[in-house]
Scaffold this motif. Structure first.
Motif, PDB file in Angstrom:
ATOM      1  N   VAL A 183       0.837  -1.199   0.000  1.00  0.00           N
ATOM      2  CA  VAL A 183       0.000   0.000   0.000  1.00  0.00           C
ATOM      3  C   VAL A 183       0.871   1.247   0.000  1.00  0.00           C
ATOM      4  CG1 VAL A 183      -1.691   1.301   1.347  1.00  0.00           C
ATOM      5  CG2 VAL A 183      -1.946  -1.160   1.084  1.00  0.00           C
ATOM      6  N   THR A 231      -1.885  -0.577  -4.770  1.00  0.00           N
ATOM      7  CA  THR A 231      -2.780  -1.308  -3.878  1.00  0.00           C
ATOM      8  C   THR A 231      -3.472  -2.470  -4.556  1.00  0.00           C
ATOM      9  OG1 THR A 231      -3.150   0.762  -2.701  1.00  0.00           O
ATOM     10  CG2 THR A 231      -4.712  -1.025  -2.281  1.00  0.00           C
ATOM     11  N   VAL A 246     -11.093  -1.481  -1.454  1.00  0.00           N
ATOM     12  CA  VAL A 246     -10.054  -0.662  -0.816  1.00  0.00           C
ATOM     13  C   VAL A 246     -10.501  -0.256   0.583  1.00  0.00           C
ATOM     14  CG1 VAL A 246      -8.796   1.520  -0.938  1.00  0.00           C
ATOM     15  CG2 VAL A 246      -9.101   0.145  -3.004  1.00  0.00           C
TER      16      VAL A 246
END
Length: 653
Positions: free
Chosen positions: A574, A579, A598
């Motif tokens: 991250v 991500t 997310v």
């Protein structure tokens, strides 16, 4: 992907600049990084002191790179050919990344390679024939990829190979030609293989071949194959071998016994039979004296005899079930405590006694932190789960009080505890049976072509149900916690609704300081398994969320390698702002819920915060998962679930 001119200049110097040395290895590593590491591996700086031997994952021996270990660092794309220039490598570990495509032919240049770990990627194509030329290979792991085609028989040439893991691929064909003389660890489960298991591999456990159409050995005889009998005599030696004539003459001499010798043999045999008969009579009397608790309740001597006979059936017939029945019988005769199953509420019509349980057919479901779990099918047709506890040193009264406290926790997302059995040497717990197994098996089971992908809706539903169950445990008192949250303790019904199991057992088995916990889920502040706080539960649940999102098990590790620290790996990814690479490939199809994915990832990261005070309470965790799920599926998805703190399914079986 564009690469700096320096990388290609170094690589050019290596290819055309004479003998291989550390500088050429450095050039190969930089080319490798440029191809698959994106912006990661920041320590790989050519100007760093001691480069490349001080770089992350790189080890050197004298003037060459001998080890490259980069597990779960987010490598992406095909393995570059430049890797084949590290000709002094002994160990190459690129497991649990997102590498794809076939193995490059240039890897044939790694003649010194002893260990090759590539499991948990997206590699495809066939297992190349050049692998057979890696004559020093000892450990070879290609599990959990997308390899197809047959297993090359050239692997038979690897005389030092002791570990071969090829499970969870799309391999086809037969393996009857495999003749791996030095193999110790072997697994080809969950592939499209068929035919007979070769003789040399039949000593491997059945788990090495499950999920295939193979037969023979631990899977039972193939069609038309006669199962070997333990009593089958070994074949007589061939008479044509050296010394055969002498053996024949000796046998003839031995056949000519005197009358006295024959009489002596007969007397000795008779005495031996009498001794065996006396021992059997003594054994039967002892077994009859060891009556089970349920038999003692009846007070019937005839029932006592019947109980002894029933112990020879039932749970003894299941895989490992004999240990449960025999130990329970022994414990009931030696303990002054409870001598029967004690039921804890529930439907009286579903009750049964210990004799019914011991008559049940049984099979081992698994061995966990607190003991071994068995599936027991009663003669009435109903099915229960029996957990045989280990390392319990509590006195009977305290054990009963803690069990009753566990049974008092009544929630739709907890596995109900039906009954228990206590004796000096044996403690059994009886639960409702969950037919779909555990979340761990669902996530990490068959990853081959026959696997049904686990959808986003199913994953969020499981997460929410488990959160409700744990939140309920925390709500019963400020000090209440689960103590051992992990994916194998989240069980599923036929409708894939989740129920949390093993709640409260940490404070029964945990009374023994030697009891261990699964480190992959354990909060960093937990040093004593007897003292697990609610915040530590939140950490473990956060790891479970990461497991749902990434598809990676936090405790996976190859032979002689360290396990992955799943929270640390996710946080490093991250930070690098890529991500999307952390998500399980099965979730990448759901492009319309990327923001929700997310958000759930951020919640998981909040749960695994280093400091307990930074972690949210389970009540907040449940609310946030509920909101994410509503956002993904629409607010109508829970019209039928009006209870705000449970996710209950229609199927209660």
């Amino acid at each position: 992907m564009a690469s700096s001119p320096l990388v290609f200049l170094l690589l050019f110097c290596f290819l055309y600049g004479g003998d291989a040395d550390l500088a050429s290895d450095e050039a190969a590593l930089l080319a490798f990084r440029a191809a698959v590491a994106r912006s990661g591996l920041r320590t790989w700086n050519a100007s760093a002191p001691g480069a490349p031997c001080t770089w992350q994952g790189v080890s050197c021996d004298r003037s060459r790179v001998v080890s490259l270990r980069l597990p779960a660092v987010g490598l992406l794309g095909p393995i570059p050919a430049a890797l084949g220039n590290l000709t002094a490598l002994h160990t190459l570990s690129l497991r649990f990344n997102a590498l794809s495509g076939p193995l490059p032919a240039e890897l044939a240049g790694l003649a010194e390679l002893r260990s090759l770990y590539l499991q948990g990627n997206r590699l495809s194509g066939g297992i190349p024939d050049f692998v057979a030329s890696l004559s020093n290979l000892v450990r070879f792991n290609l599990a959990d990829n997308q390899f197809s085609g047959g297993i090359p028989l050239g692997l038979n040439n690897l005389t030092r190979l002791s570990t071969l893991y090829l499970e969870k691929n799309n391999l086809t064909g037969e393996i009857s030609g495999l003749d791996l003389g030095s193999i110790v660890q072997f697994n080809v489960s969950y592939n499209q293989l068929n035919g007979s298991i070769p003789v040399r591999l039949r000593s491997q456990p059945a788990s090495a071949f499950i999920g295939t159409a193979l037969c023979g050995g631990p899977l039972g005889p193939c069609p038309g194959e006669i199962a070997p009998s333990p009593s089958t005599p070994a074949p007589a030696p061939a008479s044509g071998r050296p010394g055969g004539g002498t053996e024949t003459n000796n046998n003839r001499k031995k056949n000519k016994l005197s009358g006295g010798a024959i009489a002596g043999i007969a007397i000795g045999a008779s005495a031996f039979l009498l001794i065996v008969l006396a021992a059997l009579i003594l054994l039967c009397r002892r077994r009859k004296a060891r009556s089970l608790g349920a038999t003692a309740a009846t007070g019937s001597k005839g029932a006592e005899t019947e109980a002894g006979e029933q112990r020879n059936r039932g749970l003894e017939e299941g895989s490992g079930g004999r240990n449960v029945s025999a130990a329970a019988a022994k414990g009931s005769s030696e303990s002054s405590g409870a001598k029967k199953l004690v039921f804890l509420g529930g439907d009286a019509a579903r009750r049964f006694d210990l004799e019914d349980l011991l008559r049940a057919s049984a099979e081992v479901l698994g061995k966990g932190t607190f003991g071994t779990a068995y599936k027991a099918v009663l003669e009435t047709g109903s099915t229960v789960t029996v957990k045989r506890l280990k390392d319990v040193s509590l006195p009977e009264q305290e054990f009963m009080e803690r069990i009753e406290a566990i049974a008092a926790m009544d929630h739709p997302n907890l596995v109900p505890l039906m009954a228990y059995y206590f004796s000096k040497d044996e403690k059994l717990l009886v639960y409702e049976y969950m037919p779909m197994g555990s979340l761990s098996a669902l996530l990490h089971g068959n990853r081959g072509s026959g696997r049904t992908p686990l959808s986003w809706e199913t994953r969020t539903g499981i997460a929410l149900a488990a959160a409700y169950g744990i939140e309920y445990i925390h709500s019963t008192s400020p000090s209440s916690s689960h103590g051992n949250i992990k994916s194998s303790n989240v069980l599923l019904t036929k409708s894939y609704s989740a129920r949390v199991s093993d709640h409260g057992l940490a404070f029964i088995v945990g009374s023994n300081p030697t009891a261990s916990r699964v480190s992959g889920y354990r909060a960093p502040e937990v040093t004593d398994p007897r003292k697990v706080s609610q915040k530590a539960d939140v950490y473990s649940f956060g790891v479970l969320l990461l497991e749902l999102l990434t598809g990676k098990a936090p405790t996976q590790a190859a032979l002689n390698e360290e396990p992955i620290d799943l929270p640390r790996w996710v946080q490093s990814v991250v930070r690098e702002e890529w991500t999307a690479e952390v998500f399980d490939v099965e979730l990448l199809r759901y492009q319309n819920v990327e923001d929700d994915m997310v958000q759930l990832l951020q919640l998981a990261i909040d749960c695994v915060a280093q400091y307990p005070d930074k972690r949210p309470p389970m009540s907040e965790v449940a609310v946030r998962i509920d909101e994410i799920r509503k956002s993904s599926l629409g607010s109508s998805y829970r019209d039928q679930h009006d209870t705000p703190r449970s996710l209950e399914e229609d199927d209660h079986s």
